[in-house]
Design a protein around this motif. Structure first.
Motif, PDB file in Angstrom:
ATOM      1  N   GLY A  67       3.229   1.470  -3.295  1.00 23.26           N
ATOM      2  CA  GLY A  67       2.561   1.639  -4.584  1.00 23.26           C
ATOM      3  C   GLY A  67       2.766   3.027  -5.150  1.00 23.26           C
ATOM      4  O   GLY A  67       3.141   3.195  -6.313  1.00 23.26           O
ATOM      5  N   THR A  68       2.553   4.056  -4.336  1.00 22.46           N
ATOM      6  CA  THR A  68       2.759   5.423  -4.809  1.00 22.46           C
ATOM      7  C   THR A  68       4.242   5.731  -4.944  1.00 22.46           C
ATOM      8  O   THR A  68       4.622   6.574  -5.747  1.00 22.46           O
ATOM      9  CB  THR A  68       2.105   6.447  -3.859  1.00 22.46           C
ATOM     10  OG1 THR A  68       2.677   6.308  -2.567  1.00 22.46           O
ATOM     11  CG2 THR A  68       0.609   6.259  -3.787  1.00 22.46           C
ATOM     12  N   LEU A  69       5.066   5.058  -4.177  1.00 20.71           N
ATOM     13  CA  LEU A  69       6.510   5.273  -4.245  1.00 20.71           C
ATOM     14  C   LEU A  69       7.034   4.916  -5.633  1.00 20.71           C
ATOM     15  O   LEU A  69       7.808   5.670  -6.224  1.00 20.71           O
ATOM     16  CB  LEU A  69       7.215   4.442  -3.173  1.00 20.71           C
ATOM     17  CG  LEU A  69       8.742   4.509  -3.173  1.00 20.71           C
ATOM     18  CD1 LEU A  69       9.198   5.900  -2.752  1.00 20.71           C
ATOM     19  CD2 LEU A  69       9.299   3.474  -2.217  1.00 20.71           C
ATOM     20  N   ARG A  70       6.612   3.781  -6.157  1.00 26.22           N
ATOM     21  CA  ARG A  70       7.062   3.372  -7.496  1.00 26.22           C
ATOM     22  C   ARG A  70       6.681   4.401  -8.544  1.00 26.22           C
ATOM     23  O   ARG A  70       7.489   4.772  -9.389  1.00 26.22           O
ATOM     24  CB  ARG A  70       6.459   2.016  -7.865  1.00 26.22           C
ATOM     25  CG  ARG A  70       7.133   0.873  -7.190  1.00 26.22           C
ATOM     26  CD  ARG A  70       6.641  -0.442  -7.775  1.00 26.22           C
ATOM     27  NE  ARG A  70       6.631  -1.406  -6.697  1.00 26.22           N
ATOM     28  CZ  ARG A  70       5.646  -2.221  -6.416  1.00 26.22           C
ATOM     29  NH1 ARG A  70       4.556  -2.219  -7.137  1.00 26.22           N
ATOM     30  NH2 ARG A  70       5.734  -3.063  -5.418  1.00 26.22           N
ATOM     31  N   LEU A  71       5.446   4.836  -8.488  1.00 26.55           N
ATOM     32  CA  LEU A  71       4.961   5.823  -9.446  1.00 26.55           C
ATOM     33  C   LEU A  71       5.720   7.144  -9.299  1.00 26.55           C
ATOM     34  O   LEU A  71       6.153   7.729 -10.295  1.00 26.55           O
ATOM     35  CB  LEU A  71       3.461   6.051  -9.259  1.00 26.55           C
ATOM     36  CG  LEU A  71       2.814   7.076 -10.178  1.00 26.55           C
ATOM     37  CD1 LEU A  71       2.948   6.648 -11.637  1.00 26.55           C
ATOM     38  CD2 LEU A  71       1.355   7.258  -9.815  1.00 26.55           C
ATOM     39  N   ASP A  72       5.898   7.605  -8.064  1.00 27.58           N
ATOM     40  CA  ASP A  72       6.620   8.854  -7.815  1.00 27.58           C
ATOM     41  C   ASP A  72       8.048   8.783  -8.345  1.00 27.58           C
ATOM     42  O   ASP A  72       8.533   9.719  -8.979  1.00 27.58           O
ATOM     43  CB  ASP A  72       6.646   9.180  -6.317  1.00 27.58           C
ATOM     44  CG  ASP A  72       5.300   9.613  -5.772  1.00 27.58           C
ATOM     45  OD1 ASP A  72       4.406   9.956  -6.578  1.00 27.58           O
ATOM     46  OD2 ASP A  72       5.139   9.597  -4.534  1.00 27.58           O
ATOM     47  N   THR A 106       6.344   9.627   1.106  1.00 33.16           N
ATOM     48  CA  THR A 106       5.314   9.656   0.057  1.00 33.16           C
ATOM     49  C   THR A 106       4.155  10.578   0.407  1.00 33.16           C
ATOM     50  O   THR A 106       3.471  11.072  -0.485  1.00 33.16           O
ATOM     51  CB  THR A 106       4.760   8.247  -0.240  1.00 33.16           C
ATOM     52  OG1 THR A 106       4.248   7.671   0.960  1.00 33.16           O
ATOM     53  CG2 THR A 106       5.823   7.359  -0.850  1.00 33.16           C
ATOM     54  N   GLU A 107       3.939  10.829   1.692  1.00 37.15           N
ATOM     55  CA  GLU A 107       2.862  11.722   2.100  1.00 37.15           C
ATOM     56  C   GLU A 107       3.291  13.192   2.071  1.00 37.15           C
ATOM     57  O   GLU A 107       2.521  14.068   2.413  1.00 37.15           O
ATOM     58  CB  GLU A 107       2.350  11.353   3.495  1.00 37.15           C
ATOM     59  CG  GLU A 107       1.659  10.014   3.550  1.00 37.15           C
ATOM     60  CD  GLU A 107       0.350   9.977   2.777  1.00 37.15           C
ATOM     61  OE1 GLU A 107      -0.440  10.934   2.905  1.00 37.15           O
ATOM     62  OE2 GLU A 107       0.132   8.999   2.046  1.00 37.15           O
ATOM     63  N   LYS A 111       0.827  -1.207   0.000  1.00 41.08           N
ATOM     64  CA  LYS A 111       0.000   0.000   0.000  1.00 41.08           C
ATOM     65  C   LYS A 111       0.860   1.256   0.000  1.00 41.08           C
ATOM     66  O   LYS A 111       0.585   2.203  -0.721  1.00 41.08           O
ATOM     67  CB  LYS A 111      -0.929   0.023   1.211  1.00 41.08           C
ATOM     68  CG  LYS A 111      -2.106  -0.892   1.104  1.00 41.08           C
ATOM     69  CD  LYS A 111      -3.008  -0.748   2.311  1.00 41.08           C
ATOM     70  CE  LYS A 111      -4.173  -1.699   2.228  1.00 41.08           C
ATOM     71  NZ  LYS A 111      -5.050  -1.581   3.402  1.00 41.08           N
ATOM     72  N   ARG A 169      10.756  16.119  -4.631  1.00 40.29           N
ATOM     73  CA  ARG A 169      10.243  14.969  -3.885  1.00 40.29           C
ATOM     74  C   ARG A 169      10.965  13.691  -4.315  1.00 40.29           C
ATOM     75  O   ARG A 169      11.314  12.856  -3.490  1.00 40.29           O
ATOM     76  CB  ARG A 169       8.745  14.799  -4.056  1.00 40.29           C
ATOM     77  CG  ARG A 169       8.248  13.575  -3.275  1.00 40.29           C
ATOM     78  CD  ARG A 169       6.785  13.403  -3.217  1.00 40.29           C
ATOM     79  NE  ARG A 169       6.197  14.426  -2.365  1.00 40.29           N
ATOM     80  CZ  ARG A 169       4.900  14.521  -2.143  1.00 40.29           C
ATOM     81  NH1 ARG A 169       4.067  13.683  -2.695  1.00 40.29           N
ATOM     82  NH2 ARG A 169       4.417  15.471  -1.366  1.00 40.29           N
ATOM     83  N   GLN A 182       8.051  18.027  -8.059  1.00 46.39           N
ATOM     84  CA  GLN A 182       8.130  16.590  -8.308  1.00 46.39           C
ATOM     85  C   GLN A 182       9.587  16.121  -8.304  1.00 46.39           C
ATOM     86  O   GLN A 182       9.909  15.062  -7.750  1.00 46.39           O
ATOM     87  CB  GLN A 182       7.468  16.262  -9.643  1.00 46.39           C
ATOM     88  CG  GLN A 182       7.223  14.801  -9.861  1.00 46.39           C
ATOM     89  CD  GLN A 182       6.325  14.570 -11.061  1.00 46.39           C
ATOM     90  OE1 GLN A 182       6.204  15.410 -11.942  1.00 46.39           O
ATOM     91  NE2 GLN A 182       5.709  13.407 -11.105  1.00 46.39           N
ATOM     92  N   GLN A 222       8.129   8.761 -12.233  1.00 44.96           N
ATOM     93  CA  GLN A 222       7.915  10.117 -12.739  1.00 44.96           C
ATOM     94  C   GLN A 222       9.140  10.989 -12.490  1.00 44.96           C
ATOM     95  O   GLN A 222       9.509  11.800 -13.331  1.00 44.96           O
ATOM     96  CB  GLN A 222       6.677  10.737 -12.089  1.00 44.96           C
ATOM     97  CG  GLN A 222       5.389  10.108 -12.546  1.00 44.96           C
ATOM     98  CD  GLN A 222       4.186  10.629 -11.780  1.00 44.96           C
ATOM     99  OE1 GLN A 222       4.308  11.204 -10.706  1.00 44.96           O
ATOM    100  NE2 GLN A 222       3.002  10.413 -12.341  1.00 44.96           N
TER     101      GLN A 222
END
Length: 138
Positions: free
Chosen positions: A6-11, A67-68, A3, A38, A35, A14
């Motif tokens: 998941g956003t870590l990979r996308l971040d 990530t937050e 959970k 981060r 971006q 990018q």
């Protein structure tokens, strides 16, 4: 872990794409600069000393912190220090959340809210320390 990662990979995907684009020297808008900032902080956050892997519950807490967006204002060279200080703070002041993640390393809504409130408390503690005038010896 899935959970929070998941956003870590996308971040990070990018970030790598934007970093490659930014090498061409074109002017970047504020969102792209944010971006990139981060992404560099998340990359720094993931670094671990050789042969000293972090425990899963500590990784979850650290990745959540990044990530937050809680590290967005922290200078890049201070990421490791702030992360280590926060992990120590969590183990000392919010051991129940740490124990919950140890027992079942899953980021439930309850743990997510507990982490957010702990982070807010940690930030207030840091700001209070920064605003305290240093004692001088005469």
């Amino acid at each position: 872990m899935k959970k929070v990662a998941g956003t870590l990979r996308l971040d990070l995907a990018q970030y790598r794409e934007m970093a490659a684009f930014a090498q061409f020297g074109s002017e970047l808008d504020a969102a792209t600069q944010a971006q990139l900032a981060r992404g560099s902080r998340l990359t720094e956050l993931l670094k671990q000393p050789q042969y000293q892997p972090q425990e899963v519950h500590r990784q979850i807490i650290s990745i959540f912190l990044g990530t937050e967006g809680y590290l967005d204002e922290v200078p890049l060279e201070d990421i490791e220090t702030v992360n280590n200080d926060f992990l120590a703070f969590m183990e000392a002041s919010h051991s129940q959340v740490v124990n919950d993640l140890k027992e079942k390393p899953e980021l439930t809504d309850e743990i997510r809210e507990s982490l957010k409130s702990a982070i807010d408390e940690f930030i207030k503690t840091i700001k209070k320390e920064e605003n305290t005038p240093a004692e001088t010896s005469s």
